[in-house]
Design a protein around this motif. Structure first.
Motif, mmCIF file in Angstrom:
data_model
loop_
_atom_site.group_PDB
_atom_site.id
_atom_site.type_symbol
_atom_site.label_atom_id
_atom_site.label_comp_id
_atom_site.label_asym_id
_atom_site.label_seq_id
_atom_site.Cartn_x
_atom_site.Cartn_y
_atom_site.Cartn_z
ATOM 1 N N CYS A 79 -17.518 -27.509 18.472
ATOM 2 C CA CYS A 79 -18.136 -26.190 18.353
ATOM 3 C C CYS A 79 -18.164 -25.745 16.891
ATOM 4 C CB CYS A 79 -17.376 -25.193 19.210
ATOM 5 S SG CYS A 79 -18.066 -23.539 19.199
ATOM 6 N N LYS A 80 -17.056 -25.909 16.185
ATOM 7 C CA LYS A 80 -16.984 -25.514 14.777
ATOM 8 C C LYS A 80 -17.928 -26.356 13.928
ATOM 9 C CE LYS A 80 -12.304 -23.650 14.791
ATOM 10 N NZ LYS A 80 -10.953 -23.788 14.241
ATOM 11 N N LYS A 81 -18.011 -27.643 14.222
ATOM 12 C CA LYS A 81 -18.914 -28.509 13.468
ATOM 13 C C LYS A 81 -20.365 -28.088 13.708
ATOM 14 C CE LYS A 81 -20.118 -33.272 12.577
ATOM 15 N NZ LYS A 81 -19.882 -34.668 12.837
ATOM 16 N N GLY A 82 -20.698 -27.769 14.943
ATOM 17 C CA GLY A 82 -22.044 -27.310 15.266
ATOM 18 C C GLY A 82 -22.378 -26.006 14.564
ATOM 19 N N PHE A 83 -21.403 -25.094 14.489
ATOM 20 C CA PHE A 83 -21.595 -23.821 13.798
ATOM 21 C C PHE A 83 -21.893 -24.062 12.320
ATOM 22 C CE2 PHE A 83 -19.581 -20.092 11.611
ATOM 23 C CZ PHE A 83 -20.529 -19.157 11.980
ATOM 24 N N GLU A 84 -21.134 -24.949 11.699
ATOM 25 C CA GLU A 84 -21.349 -25.247 10.279
ATOM 26 C C GLU A 84 -22.706 -25.914 10.048
ATOM 27 O OE1 GLU A 84 -17.853 -27.453 9.238
ATOM 28 O OE2 GLU A 84 -16.658 -25.640 8.992
ATOM 29 N N GLU A 85 -23.124 -26.771 10.961
ATOM 30 C CA GLU A 85 -24.444 -27.393 10.839
ATOM 31 C C GLU A 85 -25.548 -26.347 10.967
ATOM 32 O OE1 GLU A 85 -24.431 -30.468 13.786
ATOM 33 O OE2 GLU A 85 -23.120 -31.759 12.608
ATOM 34 N N ASP A 86 -25.360 -25.397 11.878
ATOM 35 C CA ASP A 86 -26.334 -24.315 12.027
ATOM 36 C C ASP A 86 -26.409 -23.467 10.765
ATOM 37 O OD1 ASP A 86 -26.892 -25.157 14.599
ATOM 38 O OD2 ASP A 86 -25.694 -23.592 15.573
ATOM 39 N N LEU A 87 -25.263 -23.203 10.138
ATOM 40 C CA LEU A 87 -25.254 -22.421 8.906
ATOM 41 C C LEU A 87 -26.022 -23.133 7.792
ATOM 42 C CD1 LEU A 87 -21.574 -21.107 8.654
ATOM 43 C CD2 LEU A 87 -23.614 -19.822 9.307
ATOM 44 N N LYS A 88 -25.855 -24.445 7.699
ATOM 45 C CA LYS A 88 -26.530 -25.213 6.646
ATOM 46 C C LYS A 88 -28.047 -25.150 6.784
ATOM 47 C CE LYS A 88 -22.717 -28.347 5.893
ATOM 48 N NZ LYS A 88 -22.180 -29.690 6.067
ATOM 49 N N ALA A 89 -28.526 -24.935 7.999
ATOM 50 C CA ALA A 89 -29.969 -24.878 8.241
ATOM 51 C C ALA A 89 -30.567 -23.519 7.871
ATOM 52 C CB ALA A 89 -30.259 -25.184 9.705
ATOM 53 N N VAL B 204 -12.140 -14.312 13.707
ATOM 54 C CA VAL B 204 -12.945 -13.598 12.712
ATOM 55 C C VAL B 204 -12.610 -14.118 11.314
ATOM 56 C CG1 VAL B 204 -13.427 -11.341 11.692
ATOM 57 C CG2 VAL B 204 -13.174 -11.545 14.162
ATOM 58 N N ALA B 205 -11.334 -14.295 11.021
ATOM 59 C CA ALA B 205 -10.916 -14.812 9.716
ATOM 60 C C ALA B 205 -11.453 -16.231 9.496
ATOM 61 C CB ALA B 205 -9.396 -14.792 9.602
ATOM 62 N N ASP B 206 -11.428 -17.058 10.534
ATOM 63 C CA ASP B 206 -11.957 -18.415 10.434
ATOM 64 C C ASP B 206 -13.462 -18.383 10.165
ATOM 65 O OD1 ASP B 206 -11.603 -21.381 10.834
ATOM 66 O OD2 ASP B 206 -13.066 -20.970 12.416
ATOM 67 N N THR B 207 -14.170 -17.521 10.863
ATOM 68 C CA THR B 207 -15.614 -17.384 10.671
ATOM 69 C C THR B 207 -15.945 -16.942 9.249
ATOM 70 O OG1 THR B 207 -15.946 -16.876 13.007
ATOM 71 C CG2 THR B 207 -17.682 -16.184 11.482
ATOM 72 N N ILE B 208 -15.222 -15.963 8.753
ATOM 73 C CA ILE B 208 -15.442 -15.483 7.387
ATOM 74 C C ILE B 208 -15.180 -16.610 6.383
ATOM 75 C CG2 ILE B 208 -14.580 -13.903 5.604
ATOM 76 C CD1 ILE B 208 -14.139 -11.872 7.942
ATOM 77 N N GLY B 209 -14.129 -17.377 6.609
ATOM 78 C CA GLY B 209 -13.838 -18.509 5.729
ATOM 79 C C GLY B 209 -14.966 -19.528 5.715
ATOM 80 N N ARG B 210 -15.517 -19.826 6.881
ATOM 81 C CA ARG B 210 -16.623 -20.773 6.963
ATOM 82 C C ARG B 210 -17.869 -20.228 6.277
ATOM 83 N NH1 ARG B 210 -15.241 -24.822 10.378
ATOM 84 N NH2 ARG B 210 -13.335 -24.390 11.500
ATOM 85 N N LEU B 211 -18.132 -18.940 6.427
ATOM 86 C CA LEU B 211 -19.274 -18.317 5.759
ATOM 87 C C LEU B 211 -19.100 -18.356 4.249
ATOM 88 C CD1 LEU B 211 -19.727 -15.267 8.145
ATOM 89 C CD2 LEU B 211 -21.286 -17.229 7.923
ATOM 90 N N ARG B 212 -17.892 -18.098 3.773
ATOM 91 C CA ARG B 212 -17.629 -18.120 2.327
ATOM 92 C C ARG B 212 -17.765 -19.525 1.754
ATOM 93 N NH1 ARG B 212 -12.571 -13.939 1.559
ATOM 94 N NH2 ARG B 212 -13.876 -12.075 1.548
ATOM 95 N N ARG B 213 -17.357 -20.520 2.524
ATOM 96 C CA ARG B 213 -17.517 -21.901 2.048
ATOM 97 C C ARG B 213 -18.995 -22.281 1.989
ATOM 98 N NH1 ARG B 213 -12.875 -22.460 4.995
ATOM 99 N NH2 ARG B 213 -13.889 -23.213 6.874
ATOM 100 N N GLN B 214 -19.774 -21.777 2.934
ATOM 101 C CA GLN B 214 -21.208 -22.093 2.945
ATOM 102 C C GLN B 214 -21.952 -21.375 1.831
ATOM 103 O OE1 GLN B 214 -22.894 -24.301 4.723
ATOM 104 N NE2 GLN B 214 -24.802 -23.721 3.775
ATOM 105 N N TRP B 215 -21.638 -20.110 1.627
ATOM 106 C CA TRP B 215 -22.333 -19.293 0.608
ATOM 107 C C TRP B 215 -21.299 -18.617 -0.285
ATOM 108 C CZ3 TRP B 215 -24.313 -18.195 5.798
ATOM 109 C CH2 TRP B 215 -25.451 -18.958 6.091
ATOM 110 N N PRO B 216 -20.726 -19.335 -1.243
ATOM 111 C CA PRO B 216 -19.652 -18.778 -2.085
ATOM 112 C C PRO B 216 -20.156 -17.930 -3.256
ATOM 113 C CG PRO B 216 -20.024 -21.042 -2.659
ATOM 114 C CD PRO B 216 -20.966 -20.732 -1.518
ATOM 115 N N TRP B 217 -20.895 -16.886 -3.005
ATOM 116 C CA TRP B 217 -21.488 -16.058 -4.056
ATOM 117 C C TRP B 217 -20.512 -15.859 -5.168
ATOM 118 C CZ3 TRP B 217 -22.469 -13.373 0.907
ATOM 119 C CH2 TRP B 217 -23.662 -13.774 1.474
#
Length: 64
Positions: free
Chosen positions: A21-31, A51-64
């Motif tokens: 599930c987490k891998k699929g979420f990260e793949e969706d973010l990359k798209a 929520v903290a895990d989700t925020i961490g994944r979002l920050r790794r994807q888009w580290p403004w």
């Protein structure tokens, strides 16, 4: 079958499912294109680790 063995099998299945599930979420973010703003909320306070895990994944994807 011993209950402890059955329990360990169920835990292993749940962990593998969560990893997929987490891998699929990260793949969706990359798209997705980089957003201008991200808002995250949770109705249930005991879900803060998710929520903290989700925020961490979002920050790794888009580290403004």
């Amino acid at each position: 079958m011993d209950m402890s063995v059955k329990y360990k099998q169920l835990i292993t299945q749940a962990e593998n499912s969560l990893k997929k599930c987490k891998k699929g979420f990260e793949e969706d973010l990359k798209a997705l294109p980089a957003p201008d703003l991200i808002l995250v909320t949770s109705i249930m306070t005991y879900w803060y680790p998710g929520v903290a895990d989700t925020i961490g994944r979002l920050r790794r994807q888009w580290p403004w």
